[in-house]
Design a protein around this motif. Structure first.
Motif, short mmCIF file in Angstrom:
data_model
loop_
_atom_site.label_atom_id
_atom_site.label_comp_id
_atom_site.label_asym_id
_atom_site.label_seq_id
_atom_site.Cartn_x
_atom_site.Cartn_y
_atom_site.Cartn_z
N ILE A 11 -9.89 4.45 0.89
CA ILE A 11 -9.35 3.60 1.96
C ILE A 11 -8.03 2.99 1.53
CG2 ILE A 11 -9.73 1.49 3.29
CD1 ILE A 11 -12.73 2.14 3.22
N GLY A 12 -7.96 2.55 0.28
CA GLY A 12 -6.72 1.96 -0.23
C GLY A 12 -5.56 2.94 -0.20
N VAL A 13 -5.82 4.18 -0.62
CA VAL A 13 -4.78 5.21 -0.59
C VAL A 13 -4.33 5.48 0.84
CG1 VAL A 13 -4.32 7.66 -1.03
CG2 VAL A 13 -5.50 6.28 -2.75
N ALA A 14 -5.31 5.57 1.76
CA ALA A 14 -4.97 5.82 3.17
C ALA A 14 -4.13 4.68 3.74
CB ALA A 14 -6.25 5.98 3.98
N LEU A 15 -4.46 3.44 3.38
CA LEU A 15 -3.69 2.29 3.87
C LEU A 15 -2.27 2.30 3.30
CD1 LEU A 15 -6.44 -0.46 3.60
CD2 LEU A 15 -5.38 0.35 5.72
N ALA A 16 -2.12 2.69 2.04
CA ALA A 16 -0.79 2.75 1.42
C ALA A 16 0.06 3.83 2.10
CB ALA A 16 -0.91 3.02 -0.07
N GLN A 242 -0.12 -2.70 3.66
CA GLN A 242 0.28 -2.71 2.27
C GLN A 242 -0.48 -3.77 1.48
OE1 GLN A 242 4.40 -3.86 1.16
NE2 GLN A 242 4.51 -1.86 0.20
N SER A 243 -0.66 -4.94 2.06
CA SER A 243 -1.42 -6.00 1.39
C SER A 243 -2.86 -5.55 1.14
CB SER A 243 -1.41 -7.28 2.24
OG SER A 243 -0.10 -7.78 2.39
N ALA A 244 -3.46 -4.92 2.16
CA ALA A 244 -4.83 -4.43 2.01
C ALA A 244 -4.91 -3.32 0.96
CB ALA A 244 -5.35 -3.94 3.35
N ALA A 245 -3.90 -2.46 0.91
CA ALA A 245 -3.89 -1.39 -0.09
C ALA A 245 -3.78 -1.96 -1.50
CB ALA A 245 -2.72 -0.43 0.19
N ILE A 246 -2.91 -2.97 -1.68
CA ILE A 246 -2.74 -3.58 -3.00
C ILE A 246 -4.05 -4.20 -3.47
CG2 ILE A 246 -1.62 -5.50 -4.20
CD1 ILE A 246 0.91 -4.82 -2.57
N ARG A 247 -4.81 -4.80 -2.55
CA ARG A 247 -6.09 -5.39 -2.93
C ARG A 247 -7.07 -4.32 -3.41
NH1 ARG A 247 -5.49 -8.59 1.77
NH2 ARG A 247 -6.97 -7.27 2.90
N ARG A 248 -6.98 -3.11 -2.87
CA ARG A 248 -7.96 -2.06 -3.21
C ARG A 248 -7.53 -1.19 -4.38
NH1 ARG A 248 -8.74 -3.15 2.13
NH2 ARG A 248 -10.89 -2.94 2.93
N ILE A 249 -6.26 -0.84 -4.47
CA ILE A 249 -5.84 0.11 -5.50
C ILE A 249 -4.78 -0.45 -6.43
CG2 ILE A 249 -6.43 2.10 -4.05
CD1 ILE A 249 -3.47 2.44 -3.43
N GLY A 250 -4.33 -1.69 -6.21
CA GLY A 250 -3.35 -2.30 -7.09
C GLY A 250 -1.92 -2.05 -6.65
N ALA A 251 -1.01 -2.90 -7.14
CA ALA A 251 0.39 -2.83 -6.72
C ALA A 251 1.07 -1.57 -7.24
CB ALA A 251 1.14 -4.07 -7.21
N ALA A 252 0.74 -1.15 -8.49
CA ALA A 252 1.44 -0.01 -9.08
C ALA A 252 1.19 1.26 -8.27
CB ALA A 252 0.98 0.18 -10.52
N ARG A 253 -0.07 1.55 -7.93
CA ARG A 253 -0.36 2.76 -7.16
C ARG A 253 0.20 2.66 -5.74
NH1 ARG A 253 -6.48 4.43 -7.31
NH2 ARG A 253 -5.62 6.28 -6.32
N SER A 254 0.19 1.46 -5.18
CA SER A 254 0.75 1.30 -3.84
C SER A 254 2.24 1.58 -3.82
CB SER A 254 0.49 -0.13 -3.34
OG SER A 254 -0.89 -0.39 -3.22
N VAL A 255 2.95 1.13 -4.87
CA VAL A 255 4.38 1.39 -4.96
C VAL A 255 4.65 2.88 -5.09
CG1 VAL A 255 6.40 1.11 -6.45
CG2 VAL A 255 5.01 -0.87 -5.87
N LEU A 256 3.85 3.56 -5.90
CA LEU A 256 4.04 5.00 -6.09
C LEU A 256 3.82 5.76 -4.78
CD1 LEU A 256 2.35 5.62 -9.56
CD2 LEU A 256 4.76 5.26 -9.03
N ILE A 257 2.78 5.39 -4.05
CA ILE A 257 2.53 6.04 -2.76
C ILE A 257 3.65 5.72 -1.78
CG2 ILE A 257 0.96 6.11 -0.77
CD1 ILE A 257 -1.33 5.60 -2.77
N GLY A 258 4.24 4.52 -1.89
CA GLY A 258 5.34 4.14 -1.02
C GLY A 258 6.57 5.00 -1.17
N THR A 259 6.66 5.75 -2.30
CA THR A 259 7.81 6.64 -2.46
C THR A 259 7.80 7.80 -1.46
OG1 THR A 259 6.64 7.91 -4.17
CG2 THR A 259 8.05 6.11 -4.92
N LEU A 260 6.70 7.94 -0.72
CA LEU A 260 6.69 8.91 0.38
C LEU A 260 7.69 8.53 1.48
CD1 LEU A 260 2.83 9.39 0.87
CD2 LEU A 260 4.45 11.16 0.12
#
Length: 303
Positions: A11-16, A242-260
């Protein structure tokens, strides 16, 4: 991995991914609005902020952290709200009048490397070798993307003007990012975002009323629809996702997915705006993303 944790991770990855999609679509909405009617950047930004405001007011009132605001908190909110949501957005909207959505997103995505430079120049941080490499990769990518737009027959002065506006947008957002962390720790992310948006909306409306007649708010229906879509799908929902994604998978992984984001913008600008795509632009996007990924890596701590 336990089923519940694995499901939360998905879910966190999908939200990111959704957040990256929403943020990347902002430039598309702006370009579509400019093509639909002769609307100026100030009016378009004003509509976006007004449509976003009710959601952020609701978030601010329902945020759990109710610590009283000090004078220093308000000063920080005013400075960061003006920089992050008003000045950065205004410069971005102005730049999109001159350059393609793909080039805009690549320039804007250099803000992580600019944040590093701010830390080195003004916060006493040291510049690591990988960060130097990230800077070189990112700006080489911008050069390739700029050459792509130039080969399409763009005027050098026009492209430079648009690139300067968008680079100013990235710089102001980098300053905002560097200064927002301590304020978020004190106020909470939802409350900080809501209050900063309130400051930004006030600044935007002051700018609008100082430079535009009230009749400028009378726009064709498509402009209102694009403004509302930008507020909902490229402002409010991505911030919440993004806030919900950070809560589930952390800021680092959310930033990496954001490079999409830049890749998605290039794809949708080709699909919806008929902006041509070349190998040079794709190579430039790859270099920028490589630079962002490199600068986003945490320094490995000794055991």
């Amino acid at each position: 991995m336990p089923w519940k944790h694995w499901n939360s991770d998905r879910i966190g990855v999908a939200l990111a991914v959704l957040a990256a999609f929403g943020f990347s679509f902002k430039a598309i909405f702006v370009k579509l609005a400019y093509a639909a009617a002769p609307v100026d950047a100030v009016t378009l930004l004003s509509l976006r902020m007004v449509f976003s405001l009710p959601a952020f007011l609701w978030i601010g009132f329902t945020a759990g952290n109710a610590a009283p605001l000090t004078r220093r908190d308000w000063s920080t909110l005013v400075v960061l709200g003006v920089l992050g949501y008003y000045a950065s957005s205004m410069l971005d909207f102005l730049g999109l009048q001159y350059i393609s959505a793909g080039l805009e997103r690549l320039i804007l995505f250099t803000y992580p490397t600019l944040t590093v430079l701010i830390g080195v120049l003004f916060m006493g941080q040291s510049l690591e070798k990988r960060q130097v490499g990230a800077l070189l990769l990112s700006y080489a990518g911008i050069g390739l993307a700029f050459a792509h737009d130039l080969q399409l027959g763009g005027d050098v002065a026009t492209l430079l003007t648009g690139a300067a506006f968008v680079f100013g947008s990235a710089l102001t957002y980098a300053i905002y990012s560097a200064g927002a962390e301590p304020a978020i720790r004190r106020l909470g992310s939802a409350r900080f975002a809501a209050l900063a948006m309130l400051v930004s909306t006030t600044a935007t409306q002051l700018h609008f009323f100082a430079t535009q007649p009230l009749s400028a708010l009378v726009q064709p229906l498509p402009i209102y629809l694009y403004g509302a879509a930008m507020a909902l799908f490229s402002t409010v929902l991505p911030i919440l996702w993004q806030s919900a994604a950070i809560r589930r998978i952390g800021a680092a992984r959310s930033v990496l997915i954001g490079t999409l984001g830049p890749v998605l913008t290039i794809f949708f600008s080709w699909w919806l705006l008929q902006e041509p795509v070349s190998a040079a632009q794709l190579a430039g996007a790859g270099l920028v993303l490589a630079g962002v990924l490199l600068v986003s890596r945490s320094k490995r701590k000794p055991a």
